[in-house]
Design a protein around this motif. Sequence first.
Motif, PDB file in Angstrom:
ATOM      1  N   GLU A  26      45.505  15.342  -5.486  1.00 36.77           N
ATOM      2  CA  GLU A  26      45.159  16.759  -5.307  1.00 36.77           C
ATOM      3  C   GLU A  26      46.414  17.591  -5.133  1.00 36.77           C
ATOM      4  OE1 GLU A  26      41.969  17.582  -2.497  1.00 36.77           O
ATOM      5  OE2 GLU A  26      42.979  19.402  -1.835  1.00 36.77           O
ATOM      6  N   ILE A  27      46.430  18.711  -5.835  1.00 35.18           N
ATOM      7  CA  ILE A  27      47.508  19.704  -5.694  1.00 35.18           C
ATOM      8  C   ILE A  27      46.847  21.033  -5.360  1.00 35.18           C
ATOM      9  CG2 ILE A  27      48.955  21.150  -7.185  1.00 35.18           C
ATOM     10  CD1 ILE A  27      50.565  19.110  -6.181  1.00 35.18           C
ATOM     11  N   GLY A  28      47.353  21.673  -4.298  1.00 36.19           N
ATOM     12  CA  GLY A  28      46.680  22.868  -3.804  1.00 36.19           C
ATOM     13  C   GLY A  28      45.744  22.404  -2.693  1.00 36.19           C
ATOM     14  N   LYS A  29      45.169  23.332  -1.970  1.00 35.32           N
ATOM     15  CA  LYS A  29      44.355  22.937  -0.818  1.00 35.32           C
ATOM     16  C   LYS A  29      42.904  23.358  -1.001  1.00 35.32           C
ATOM     17  CE  LYS A  29      48.274  22.823   2.323  1.00 35.32           C
ATOM     18  NZ  LYS A  29      49.163  22.810   1.124  1.00 35.32           N
ATOM     19  N   ILE A  30      42.034  22.342  -1.048  1.00 36.31           N
ATOM     20  CA  ILE A  30      40.597  22.621  -1.161  1.00 36.31           C
ATOM     21  C   ILE A  30      40.040  22.491   0.255  1.00 36.31           C
ATOM     22  CG2 ILE A  30      38.409  21.840  -2.162  1.00 36.31           C
ATOM     23  CD1 ILE A  30      40.485  20.442  -4.307  1.00 36.31           C
ATOM     24  N   GLY A  31      39.885  23.612   0.916  1.00 36.05           N
ATOM     25  CA  GLY A  31      39.472  23.539   2.314  1.00 36.05           C
ATOM     26  C   GLY A  31      37.974  23.348   2.444  1.00 36.05           C
ATOM     27  N   GLY A  32      37.488  23.528   3.685  1.00 31.10           N
ATOM     28  CA  GLY A  32      36.048  23.496   3.904  1.00 31.10           C
ATOM     29  C   GLY A  32      35.601  24.931   4.173  1.00 31.10           C
ATOM     30  N   ILE A  92      42.145  20.145  -8.544  1.00 27.56           N
ATOM     31  CA  ILE A  92      42.857  21.415  -8.419  1.00 27.56           C
ATOM     32  C   ILE A  92      42.049  22.388  -7.566  1.00 27.56           C
ATOM     33  CG2 ILE A  92      44.103  21.163 -10.597  1.00 27.56           C
ATOM     34  CD1 ILE A  92      42.018  22.995 -11.899  1.00 27.56           C
ATOM     35  N   ALA A  93      42.760  23.283  -6.887  1.00 24.43           N
ATOM     36  CA  ALA A  93      42.119  24.301  -6.050  1.00 24.43           C
ATOM     37  C   ALA A  93      42.075  25.607  -6.829  1.00 24.43           C
ATOM     38  CB  ALA A  93      42.918  24.483  -4.763  1.00 24.43           C
ATOM     39  N   ILE A  94      40.851  26.017  -7.199  1.00 26.09           N
ATOM     40  CA  ILE A  94      40.697  27.270  -7.963  1.00 26.09           C
ATOM     41  C   ILE A  94      39.641  28.176  -7.318  1.00 26.09           C
ATOM     42  CG2 ILE A  94      41.479  26.359 -10.199  1.00 26.09           C
ATOM     43  CD1 ILE A  94      38.496  26.009 -10.943  1.00 26.09           C
ATOM     44  N   GLY A  95      39.366  27.940  -6.014  1.00 20.08           N
ATOM     45  CA  GLY A  95      38.461  28.832  -5.292  1.00 20.08           C
ATOM     46  C   GLY A  95      37.230  28.185  -4.703  1.00 20.08           C
ATOM     47  N   THR A  96      37.065  26.864  -4.877  1.00 22.60           N
ATOM     48  CA  THR A  96      35.898  26.197  -4.269  1.00 22.60           C
ATOM     49  C   THR A  96      36.289  25.666  -2.882  1.00 22.60           C
ATOM     50  OG1 THR A  96      36.562  24.106  -5.285  1.00 22.60           O
ATOM     51  CG2 THR A  96      34.933  25.464  -6.492  1.00 22.60           C
ATOM     52  N   ALA A  97      35.246  25.255  -2.140  1.00 25.83           N
ATOM     53  CA  ALA A  97      35.484  24.712  -0.787  1.00 25.83           C
ATOM     54  C   ALA A  97      34.384  23.706  -0.469  1.00 25.83           C
ATOM     55  CB  ALA A  97      35.468  25.839   0.241  1.00 25.83           C
ATOM     56  N   ILE A 101      39.541  30.684   6.961  1.00 19.90           N
ATOM     57  CA  ILE A 101      40.793  31.231   6.422  1.00 19.90           C
ATOM     58  C   ILE A 101      40.463  32.504   5.666  1.00 19.90           C
ATOM     59  CG2 ILE A 101      41.886  28.974   6.302  1.00 19.90           C
ATOM     60  CD1 ILE A 101      41.487  28.942   3.333  1.00 19.90           C
ATOM     61  N   THR A 102      41.429  33.412   5.598  1.00 17.22           N
ATOM     62  CA  THR A 102      41.175  34.689   4.921  1.00 17.22           C
ATOM     63  C   THR A 102      41.219  34.478   3.405  1.00 17.22           C
ATOM     64  OG1 THR A 102      43.518  35.149   4.773  1.00 17.22           O
ATOM     65  CG2 THR A 102      42.375  35.885   6.794  1.00 17.22           C
ATOM     66  N   VAL A 103      40.774  35.469   2.653  1.00 17.43           N
ATOM     67  CA  VAL A 103      40.717  35.357   1.197  1.00 17.43           C
ATOM     68  C   VAL A 103      42.119  35.141   0.632  1.00 17.43           C
ATOM     69  CG1 VAL A 103      40.210  36.581  -0.945  1.00 17.43           C
ATOM     70  CG2 VAL A 103      38.616  36.694   1.002  1.00 17.43           C
ATOM     71  N   ASP A 104      43.115  35.929   1.133  1.00 18.44           N
ATOM     72  CA  ASP A 104      44.424  35.729   0.486  1.00 18.44           C
ATOM     73  C   ASP A 104      45.076  34.421   0.949  1.00 18.44           C
ATOM     74  OD1 ASP A 104      45.818  38.578   2.308  1.00 18.44           O
ATOM     75  OD2 ASP A 104      44.858  36.722   2.981  1.00 18.44           O
ATOM     76  N   GLU A 105      44.653  33.872   2.078  1.00 19.36           N
ATOM     77  CA  GLU A 105      45.144  32.526   2.416  1.00 19.36           C
ATOM     78  C   GLU A 105      44.551  31.518   1.432  1.00 19.36           C
ATOM     79  OE1 GLU A 105      43.792  32.191   6.374  1.00 19.36           O
ATOM     80  OE2 GLU A 105      45.636  32.935   7.302  1.00 19.36           O
ATOM     81  N   ARG A 106      43.226  31.759   1.058  1.00 18.97           N
ATOM     82  CA  ARG A 106      42.618  30.815   0.102  1.00 18.97           C
ATOM     83  C   ARG A 106      43.339  30.941  -1.239  1.00 18.97           C
ATOM     84  NH1 ARG A 106      38.422  27.832   0.625  1.00 18.97           N
ATOM     85  NH2 ARG A 106      37.323  28.921   2.238  1.00 18.97           N
ATOM     86  N   LEU A 150      40.562  16.938 -15.319  1.00 18.14           N
ATOM     87  CA  LEU A 150      40.705  17.703 -14.080  1.00 18.14           C
ATOM     88  C   LEU A 150      39.443  17.584 -13.241  1.00 18.14           C
ATOM     89  CD1 LEU A 150      42.418  20.980 -15.428  1.00 18.14           C
ATOM     90  CD2 LEU A 150      43.518  18.948 -14.418  1.00 18.14           C
ATOM     91  N   VAL A 151      39.608  17.698 -11.946  1.00 19.03           N
ATOM     92  CA  VAL A 151      38.532  17.460 -10.977  1.00 19.03           C
ATOM     93  C   VAL A 151      38.222  18.722 -10.185  1.00 19.03           C
ATOM     94  CG1 VAL A 151      37.734  15.976  -9.091  1.00 19.03           C
ATOM     95  CG2 VAL A 151      39.421  15.112 -10.741  1.00 19.03           C
ATOM     96  N   LEU A 152      36.925  19.024 -10.050  1.00 22.61           N
ATOM     97  CA  LEU A 152      36.487  20.157  -9.229  1.00 22.61           C
ATOM     98  C   LEU A 152      35.827  19.634  -7.954  1.00 22.61           C
ATOM     99  CD1 LEU A 152      36.270  23.325  -9.331  1.00 22.61           C
ATOM    100  CD2 LEU A 152      33.896  22.981 -10.093  1.00 22.61           C
ATOM    101  N   HIS A 153      36.444  19.923  -6.826  1.00 19.60           N
ATOM    102  CA  HIS A 153      35.854  19.570  -5.531  1.00 19.60           C
ATOM    103  C   HIS A 153      35.031  20.745  -5.017  1.00 19.60           C
ATOM    104  CE1 HIS A 153      38.042  15.771  -4.254  1.00 19.60           C
ATOM    105  NE2 HIS A 153      38.535  16.032  -5.450  1.00 19.60           N
ATOM    106  N   GLY A 154      34.201  20.470  -4.001  1.00 17.74           N
ATOM    107  CA  GLY A 154      33.449  21.550  -3.371  1.00 17.74           C
ATOM    108  C   GLY A 154      32.468  22.211  -4.314  1.00 17.74           C
ATOM    109  N   ALA A 155      31.871  21.427  -5.227  1.00 16.66           N
ATOM    110  CA  ALA A 155      31.030  22.028  -6.280  1.00 16.66           C
ATOM    111  C   ALA A 155      29.603  22.303  -5.837  1.00 16.66           C
ATOM    112  CB  ALA A 155      31.029  21.145  -7.524  1.00 16.66           C
TER     113      ALA A 155
END
Length: 283
Positions: A133-139, A173-178, A144-149, A204-209
């Motif tokens: 994983e590159i980038g942070k896929i949080g929960g 990859i982190a593209i806005g999911t959680a 966290i604020t929008v610009d932190e995401r 590529l893998v999408l987490h938090g789907a």
Amino acid sequence: MLVTGIEILEKAHKEGYAVGAFNTSNLEITQAIVEAAEETKSPVIIQVSEGGLKYAGIETISAIVRTMAEKASVPIALHLDHGTDFNTVMKCLRNGWTSVMMDASKLPLEENIKVTKTVVQIAHGMGVSVEAEIGKIGGTEDNITVDEREAAMTDPEEALKFAKETGVDYLAIAIGTAHGPYKGEPKLDFDRLKKIKEMLNIPLVLHGASGVPEEAIKKAVSLGINKINIDTDIRQAFARRLRDLLEKDREVYDPRKILGPCKDAMKEVIKQKMILFGAAGKA
Ligand SMILES: O=C(COP(=O)(O)O)N(O)CCCCO
Ligand code: NA
Ligand SMILES: [Zn+2]
């Protein structure tokens, strides 16, 4: 049949569809996933998180998944989801996993590269494929604020460097999911996804789907997502059916009569995902 993750994802990458990666921690969830895959003729990735390993026991959940996968008529990989501890990744390799995620995304880039490269060398030596994983896929619970995401999203240049230096087989990859249920609607950065796919040209893998609208899922698949992680939607399907069943029948006490219908409820959700992802009929 039991196969490696890359055998499933290389084909998905080439043909432009996605494969569901569903979390299990027991017999009934595993049954739901395998039955859904058989009924829709879909390849599938059955994954266990570190919490799932603790709950079920690494040897036990490996035996359940491997036994059912080897008997199945569709390709099934056994994957470690979010392996954050190096020794846990090694234990899974020793217990017959056919795909592992070394998730060092919380470390600085150079350290993430270093540990992932080591895991890739060991896993490839054993014929096992690797996700990182590159980038942070949080929960979603992370307040966290929008610009932190935004700041946590995957940087395409970093992703290219990471993929080249580690030899990783597929990249989360982190593209806005959680992870977890969404409060509002998640906004996915499709331009970022498109750029990363063009530059890396690997699965590529999408987490938090769970909880991502179907149209957004379809667009993400069309832009190069090939593995889609789902856990929360399955848990919620289980809990809904359980509550409904016990409210309607105050006398039932046979676990099979309670867990069986819950298994069927999870199976229906999983089948719909396989059809939505484009995996149905690809086995
Ligand atoms: O990316 C996912 C799936 O996330 P979700 O199903 O919560 O959207 N996972 O890796 C599953 C484990 C995370 C906790 O559920
Ligand atoms: Na989610
Ligand atoms: Zn995840």
